[in-house]
Write a protein that holds these residues in place. Structure first.
Motif, PDB file in Angstrom:
ATOM      1  N   MET A   1      44.419  36.291  45.133  1.00 30.14           N
ATOM      2  CA  MET A   1      44.250  37.629  44.583  1.00 30.14           C
ATOM      3  C   MET A   1      43.361  38.428  45.543  1.00 30.14           C
ATOM      4  O   MET A   1      42.300  37.972  45.943  1.00 30.14           O
ATOM      5  CB  MET A   1      43.611  37.533  43.200  1.00 30.14           C
ATOM      6  N   ASP A   2      43.803  39.626  45.914  1.00 29.62           N
ATOM      7  CA  ASP A   2      43.018  40.400  46.872  1.00 29.62           C
ATOM      8  C   ASP A   2      41.878  41.142  46.167  1.00 29.62           C
ATOM      9  O   ASP A   2      41.884  41.347  44.953  1.00 29.62           O
ATOM     10  CB  ASP A   2      43.902  41.363  47.674  1.00 29.62           C
ATOM     11  N   LEU A   3      40.901  41.542  46.945  1.00 31.22           N
ATOM     12  CA  LEU A   3      39.682  42.166  46.436  1.00 31.22           C
ATOM     13  C   LEU A   3      39.975  43.459  45.676  1.00 31.22           C
ATOM     14  O   LEU A   3      39.385  43.717  44.624  1.00 31.22           O
ATOM     15  CB  LEU A   3      38.706  42.420  47.579  1.00 31.22           C
ATOM     16  N   THR A   4      40.894  44.261  46.164  1.00 27.77           N
ATOM     17  CA  THR A   4      41.224  45.531  45.503  1.00 27.77           C
ATOM     18  C   THR A   4      41.774  45.281  44.104  1.00 27.77           C
ATOM     19  O   THR A   4      41.415  45.983  43.154  1.00 27.77           O
ATOM     20  CB  THR A   4      42.255  46.317  46.340  1.00 27.77           C
ATOM     21  N   LYS A   5      42.602  44.288  43.960  1.00 30.48           N
ATOM     22  CA  LYS A   5      43.179  43.963  42.648  1.00 30.48           C
ATOM     23  C   LYS A   5      42.086  43.493  41.680  1.00 30.48           C
ATOM     24  O   LYS A   5      42.057  43.880  40.513  1.00 30.48           O
ATOM     25  CB  LYS A   5      44.260  42.897  42.794  1.00 30.48           C
TER      26      LYS A   5
ATOM     27  N   ARG B   1      37.354  47.204  36.817  1.00 26.20           N
ATOM     28  CA  ARG B   1      37.158  48.601  36.413  1.00 26.20           C
ATOM     29  C   ARG B   1      37.861  48.873  35.079  1.00 26.20           C
ATOM     30  O   ARG B   1      37.301  49.525  34.190  1.00 26.20           O
ATOM     31  CB  ARG B   1      37.683  49.528  37.502  1.00 26.20           C
ATOM     32  N   ARG B   2      39.077  48.368  34.907  1.00 25.51           N
ATOM     33  CA  ARG B   2      39.808  48.542  33.641  1.00 25.51           C
ATOM     34  C   ARG B   2      39.086  47.837  32.488  1.00 25.51           C
ATOM     35  O   ARG B   2      38.950  48.392  31.404  1.00 25.51           O
ATOM     36  CB  ARG B   2      41.238  48.025  33.764  1.00 25.51           C
ATOM     37  N   ARG B   3      38.603  46.629  32.735  1.00 23.37           N
ATOM     38  CA  ARG B   3      37.869  45.881  31.711  1.00 23.37           C
ATOM     39  C   ARG B   3      36.608  46.630  31.292  1.00 23.37           C
ATOM     40  O   ARG B   3      36.308  46.784  30.110  1.00 23.37           O
ATOM     41  CB  ARG B   3      37.487  44.488  32.233  1.00 23.37           C
TER      42      ARG B   3
END
Length: 186
Positions: free
Chosen positions: A1-5, A11-13
């Motif tokens: 999983m990349d850092l941006t994801k 942020r959504r959480r």
């Protein structure tokens, strides 16, 4: 999983978590005293001796009684040897003229973010540059889901500085154009 994801998921959480916290201009045991318009506001600082707030702007200093929001002293000196941007202090005016007051604002500094009642103020910036200030009672936090009970958002704007008075009975939040003051109900 990349850092941006990972950052997007976090942020959504966080957004979901913070959206569950109600807005309340007057947290339990507190009452908003006033919002004062202050053009060019640069710094604020609480007296350690009285219940007064020093407000510094590009057009001088004001001293406000935090209990009722009344301006009790004013000068129009833009800056002078009374202002120390390096040590973040200012000479008081009026009834606190002999006091060196610690200030917070454009040059940094900070006011206490917790008081002796273990109440805290927490700042988030999900919609940067807009900041949200949350009031959190004893042992609570808006950032931890099971600890959000009785927390509330009390302010949302471009925050310059914020915090409690030294005796913990007042809150001040400043922007570049105004300052809002709350007092703890006895």
């Amino acid at each position: 999983m990349d850092l941006t994801k990972i950052q997007d998921e976090n942020r959504r959480r966080l957004a979901v978590l913070l959206n569950n916290v109600p807005h309340n201009e007057n947290p339990p045991d507190w009452k908003k005293v006033t919002t004062l318009a202050v053009g060019g506001l640069t710094d604020i600082g609480f007296s350690k001796i009285t219940n007064q707030l020093l407000i510094i702007s590009h057009s001088g200093r004001s001293l406000v009684n935090c209990s009722n929001g009344e301006k009790i002293a004013r000068d129009y000196d833009e800056y002078g040897d009374w202002y120390d941007a390096i040590n973040l202090t200012s000479q008081g005016i009026g009834s606190v003229a002999s006091e060196i007051i610690m200030i917070a604002g454009l040059n940094g500094g900070g006011l206490p973010t917790c008081n002796q009642y273990r109440e805290c103020l927490e700042l988030t910036s999900l919609q940067w540059p807009i900041n949200d200030i949350y009031f959190c009672p004893n042992g609570k936090s808006v950032l931890i889901e099971h600890l959000q009970t009785n927390c509330c958002r009390i302010f949302s704007d471009h925050v310059l500085c914020y915090g409690f008075s030294w005796d913990g009975r007042f809150i001040a939040i400043a922007t570049s154009s105004d300052v809002t003051i709350w007092r703890r109900l006895e």
